[in-house]
Design a protein around this motif. Sequence first.
Motif, PDB file in Angstrom:
ATOM      1  N   PHE A 145       0.831  -1.200   0.000  1.00 31.68           N
ATOM      2  CA  PHE A 145       0.000   0.000   0.000  1.00 31.68           C
ATOM      3  C   PHE A 145       0.864   1.248   0.000  1.00 31.68           C
ATOM      4  CE2 PHE A 145      -1.832   3.515   2.352  1.00 31.68           C
ATOM      5  CZ  PHE A 145      -3.007   3.741   1.646  1.00 31.68           C
ATOM      6  N   GLN A 146       1.883   1.252   0.828  1.00 36.15           N
ATOM      7  CA  GLN A 146       2.719   2.441   0.937  1.00 36.15           C
ATOM      8  C   GLN A 146       3.426   2.740  -0.381  1.00 36.15           C
ATOM      9  OE1 GLN A 146       5.188   2.291   4.403  1.00 36.15           O
ATOM     10  NE2 GLN A 146       5.661   4.478   4.347  1.00 36.15           N
ATOM     11  N   GLN A 147       3.893   1.701  -1.054  1.00 38.81           N
ATOM     12  CA  GLN A 147       4.555   1.899  -2.341  1.00 38.81           C
ATOM     13  C   GLN A 147       3.587   2.458  -3.378  1.00 38.81           C
ATOM     14  OE1 GLN A 147       6.110  -2.005  -3.157  1.00 38.81           O
ATOM     15  NE2 GLN A 147       7.806  -1.806  -1.710  1.00 38.81           N
ATOM     16  N   GLU A 148       2.360   1.941  -3.397  1.00 36.79           N
ATOM     17  CA  GLU A 148       1.377   2.431  -4.359  1.00 36.79           C
ATOM     18  C   GLU A 148       0.945   3.857  -4.020  1.00 36.79           C
ATOM     19  OE1 GLU A 148      -1.649  -0.241  -5.965  1.00 36.79           O
ATOM     20  OE2 GLU A 148      -0.911  -1.782  -4.584  1.00 36.79           O
ATOM     21  N   PHE A 149       0.824   4.148  -2.730  1.00 38.70           N
ATOM     22  CA  PHE A 149       0.442   5.500  -2.323  1.00 38.70           C
ATOM     23  C   PHE A 149       1.477   6.517  -2.781  1.00 38.70           C
ATOM     24  CE2 PHE A 149       0.574   9.093   0.548  1.00 38.70           C
ATOM     25  CZ  PHE A 149      -0.756   9.468   0.631  1.00 38.70           C
ATOM     26  N   VAL A 150       2.747   6.204  -2.571  1.00 37.07           N
ATOM     27  CA  VAL A 150       3.819   7.123  -2.959  1.00 37.07           C
ATOM     28  C   VAL A 150       3.825   7.325  -4.466  1.00 37.07           C
ATOM     29  CG1 VAL A 150       6.328   7.402  -3.060  1.00 37.07           C
ATOM     30  CG2 VAL A 150       5.253   6.640  -0.939  1.00 37.07           C
ATOM     31  N   ALA A 151       3.475   6.273  -5.217  1.00 37.42           N
ATOM     32  CA  ALA A 151       3.445   6.385  -6.675  1.00 37.42           C
ATOM     33  C   ALA A 151       2.290   7.263  -7.154  1.00 37.42           C
ATOM     34  CB  ALA A 151       3.341   4.987  -7.294  1.00 37.42           C
ATOM     35  N   ILE A 152       1.208   7.323  -6.375  1.00 37.99           N
ATOM     36  CA  ILE A 152       0.018   8.080  -6.775  1.00 37.99           C
ATOM     37  C   ILE A 152       0.045   9.510  -6.268  1.00 37.99           C
ATOM     38  CG2 ILE A 152      -2.485   8.255  -6.471  1.00 37.99           C
ATOM     39  CD1 ILE A 152      -2.578   5.207  -6.402  1.00 37.99           C
ATOM     40  N   TYR A 153       0.437   9.705  -5.018  1.00 38.26           N
ATOM     41  CA  TYR A 153       0.350  11.028  -4.411  1.00 38.26           C
ATOM     42  C   TYR A 153       1.417  11.959  -4.980  1.00 38.26           C
ATOM     43  CZ  TYR A 153       0.312  14.749  -0.948  1.00 38.26           C
ATOM     44  OH  TYR A 153       0.250  15.980  -0.340  1.00 38.26           O
ATOM     45  N   PRO A 154       1.051  13.100  -5.569  1.00 35.67           N
ATOM     46  CA  PRO A 154       2.002  13.983  -6.252  1.00 35.67           C
ATOM     47  C   PRO A 154       2.716  14.934  -5.295  1.00 35.67           C
ATOM     48  CG  PRO A 154      -0.202  14.872  -6.491  1.00 35.67           C
ATOM     49  CD  PRO A 154      -0.341  13.590  -5.694  1.00 35.67           C
ATOM     50  N   VAL A 155       3.569  14.400  -4.445  1.00 30.19           N
ATOM     51  CA  VAL A 155       4.190  15.211  -3.409  1.00 30.19           C
ATOM     52  C   VAL A 155       5.008  16.358  -3.995  1.00 30.19           C
ATOM     53  CG1 VAL A 155       6.133  13.584  -3.253  1.00 30.19           C
ATOM     54  CG2 VAL A 155       5.686  15.149  -1.364  1.00 30.19           C
ATOM     55  N   GLN A 156       5.729  16.094  -5.073  1.00 29.58           N
ATOM     56  CA  GLN A 156       6.557  17.146  -5.665  1.00 29.58           C
ATOM     57  C   GLN A 156       5.712  18.232  -6.315  1.00 29.58           C
ATOM     58  OE1 GLN A 156       8.939  14.282  -7.942  1.00 29.58           O
ATOM     59  NE2 GLN A 156      10.760  14.976  -6.834  1.00 29.58           N
ATOM     60  N   LEU A 157       4.616  17.841  -6.965  1.00 29.75           N
ATOM     61  CA  LEU A 157       3.732  18.829  -7.577  1.00 29.75           C
ATOM     62  C   LEU A 157       3.089  19.719  -6.518  1.00 29.75           C
ATOM     63  CD1 LEU A 157       2.123  20.057  -9.917  1.00 29.75           C
ATOM     64  CD2 LEU A 157       0.460  18.194  -9.647  1.00 29.75           C
ATOM     65  N   ILE A 158       2.583  19.116  -5.450  1.00 22.37           N
ATOM     66  CA  ILE A 158       1.944  19.890  -4.385  1.00 22.37           C
ATOM     67  C   ILE A 158       2.939  20.885  -3.795  1.00 22.37           C
ATOM     68  CG2 ILE A 158       0.826  19.784  -2.131  1.00 22.37           C
ATOM     69  CD1 ILE A 158      -0.881  18.700  -4.412  1.00 22.37           C
ATOM     70  N   ARG A 159       4.150  20.415  -3.557  1.00 19.69           N
ATOM     71  CA  ARG A 159       5.156  21.321  -2.994  1.00 19.69           C
ATOM     72  C   ARG A 159       5.474  22.461  -3.962  1.00 19.69           C
ATOM     73  NH1 ARG A 159      10.799  20.143   0.219  1.00 19.69           N
ATOM     74  NH2 ARG A 159      11.858  22.052  -0.399  1.00 19.69           N
ATOM     75  N   SER A 160       5.571  22.139  -5.249  1.00 25.44           N
ATOM     76  CA  SER A 160       5.907  23.186  -6.229  1.00 25.44           C
ATOM     77  C   SER A 160       4.825  24.251  -6.313  1.00 25.44           C
ATOM     78  CB  SER A 160       6.131  22.550  -7.603  1.00 25.44           C
ATOM     79  OG  SER A 160       4.909  22.070  -8.157  1.00 25.44           O
ATOM     80  N   LEU A 161       3.581  23.880  -6.027  1.00 28.04           N
ATOM     81  CA  LEU A 161       2.481  24.836  -6.069  1.00 28.04           C
ATOM     82  C   LEU A 161       2.434  25.724  -4.831  1.00 28.04           C
ATOM     83  CD1 LEU A 161      -0.344  22.533  -7.494  1.00 28.04           C
ATOM     84  CD2 LEU A 161       0.964  24.284  -8.732  1.00 28.04           C
ATOM     85  N   LEU A 162       3.003  25.244  -3.732  1.00 26.56           N
ATOM     86  CA  LEU A 162       3.002  26.006  -2.490  1.00 26.56           C
ATOM     87  C   LEU A 162       4.281  26.812  -2.292  1.00 26.56           C
ATOM     88  CD1 LEU A 162       1.505  23.326  -0.049  1.00 26.56           C
ATOM     89  CD2 LEU A 162       0.361  25.394  -0.869  1.00 26.56           C
ATOM     90  N   GLU A 163       5.389  26.264  -2.714  1.00 27.50           N
ATOM     91  CA  GLU A 163       6.695  26.874  -2.458  1.00 27.50           C
ATOM     92  C   GLU A 163       6.928  28.074  -3.373  1.00 27.50           C
ATOM     93  OE1 GLU A 163      11.264  25.195  -1.949  1.00 27.50           O
ATOM     94  OE2 GLU A 163       9.819  24.111  -3.175  1.00 27.50           O
ATOM     95  N   PRO A 164       7.366  29.207  -2.822  1.00 24.45           N
ATOM     96  CA  PRO A 164       7.645  30.375  -3.661  1.00 24.45           C
ATOM     97  C   PRO A 164       8.684  30.053  -4.730  1.00 24.45           C
ATOM     98  CG  PRO A 164       7.629  30.973  -1.341  1.00 24.45           C
ATOM     99  CD  PRO A 164       7.578  29.479  -1.394  1.00 24.45           C
ATOM    100  N   SER A 165       8.429  30.477  -5.946  1.00 24.67           N
ATOM    101  CA  SER A 165       9.336  30.214  -7.064  1.00 24.67           C
ATOM    102  C   SER A 165       9.035  31.205  -8.175  1.00 24.67           C
ATOM    103  CB  SER A 165       9.166  28.778  -7.567  1.00 24.67           C
ATOM    104  OG  SER A 165       7.884  28.607  -8.143  1.00 24.67           O
ATOM    105  N   SER A 166       9.693  31.022  -9.315  1.00 25.20           N
ATOM    106  CA  SER A 166       9.458  31.910 -10.450  1.00 25.20           C
ATOM    107  C   SER A 166       8.048  31.753 -11.013  1.00 25.20           C
ATOM    108  CB  SER A 166      10.479  31.615 -11.554  1.00 25.20           C
ATOM    109  OG  SER A 166      10.378  30.259 -11.971  1.00 25.20           O
ATOM    110  N   THR A 167       7.439  30.599 -10.760  1.00 28.25           N
ATOM    111  CA  THR A 167       6.071  30.368 -11.244  1.00 28.25           C
ATOM    112  C   THR A 167       5.027  30.538 -10.150  1.00 28.25           C
ATOM    113  OG1 THR A 167       6.337  27.980 -10.864  1.00 28.25           O
ATOM    114  CG2 THR A 167       6.835  28.815 -13.073  1.00 28.25           C
ATOM    115  N   GLN A 168       5.411  30.375  -8.905  1.00 28.81           N
ATOM    116  CA  GLN A 168       4.474  30.549  -7.785  1.00 28.81           C
ATOM    117  C   GLN A 168       4.828  31.852  -7.092  1.00 28.81           C
ATOM    118  OE1 GLN A 168       2.832  31.428  -4.915  1.00 28.81           O
ATOM    119  NE2 GLN A 168       4.113  30.108  -3.639  1.00 28.81           N
ATOM    120  N   THR A 169       4.109  32.899  -7.432  1.00 33.99           N
ATOM    121  CA  THR A 169       4.404  34.227  -6.896  1.00 33.99           C
ATOM    122  C   THR A 169       3.271  34.778  -6.042  1.00 33.99           C
ATOM    123  OG1 THR A 169       3.536  35.232  -8.924  1.00 33.99           O
ATOM    124  CG2 THR A 169       5.900  34.780  -8.849  1.00 33.99           C
ATOM    125  N   SER A 170       2.320  33.921  -5.674  1.00 32.90           N
ATOM    126  CA  SER A 170       1.198  34.380  -4.854  1.00 32.90           C
ATOM    127  C   SER A 170       1.691  34.742  -3.455  1.00 32.90           C
ATOM    128  CB  SER A 170       0.141  33.280  -4.743  1.00 32.90           C
ATOM    129  OG  SER A 170      -0.762  33.565  -3.694  1.00 32.90           O
TER     130      SER A 170
END
Length: 241
Positions: A145-170
């Motif tokens: 289950f844990q392996q499948e969960f990690v494969a499905i859950y987009p941890v890097q995408l979620i972080r990129s949307l929250l973390e300040p960057s050149s594309t996330q300027t909110s």
Amino acid sequence: MRFYGYTLLALSCLVAFSASTPALLAPIRNFASNGTQAAPSNFALELRGVIRQVPVGQLEKLVQTYLLNDVQFQGLIRVVNSMPAYRFIRQFGNQPEVRQLQQWVTQQLVLSGGSPKIFEYLELEIKIFNKYPYWSQIVNGIQGFQQEFVAIYPVQLIRSLLEPSSTQTSPLLSELWRRLVALRPVYERVIASPPGKTITGELQRLGLDVNGLDALIRYQFGWSNATWGAPSYDYSDYLYY
């Protein structure tokens, strides 16, 4: 069934906000480079956009498959729903820093025309029958289950949307990120407490890769970049009082 909030640690305590929480913090005002006040961002819409990236349908199917067919995973669910686990989650949620974050998020949602109900999207509904006959043949214990969960859950995408960057300027998402990063000492304090050690020890005894889950949690909230190959933070820069 609110498995999502329980499975991710400490995550439930960061997103399960009460609509009745009082708003105590002043709103943030943003100014453009020329000194004029910039058009405010809509925090409710921005946060909803982040939350909608969580593949709830896939996670719901995964949880249902394992919950109905895997004895080892069923034991994990019993621990997650036990009274000690409930008290542990309440302990985390009652920390002053976490309550301050809850108040701020609730305030910003209300000011932007939203409400904490946007987090209801993360709730899972589990049916009591297998949707497909082969489900009983594809489960592989807690580690599977844990392996499948990690494969499905987009941890890097979620972080990129929250973390300040050149594309996330909110400015409001950036402030949310700063406050999340600042919760690292709280997380470590609660995990190291006797209730925290009891729960993590029981989960580890059942076969959960506690270190792997901890690494995912730390990466998701900017507390660490271990195993994800990104530059590390000095989280002390984000502490607030």
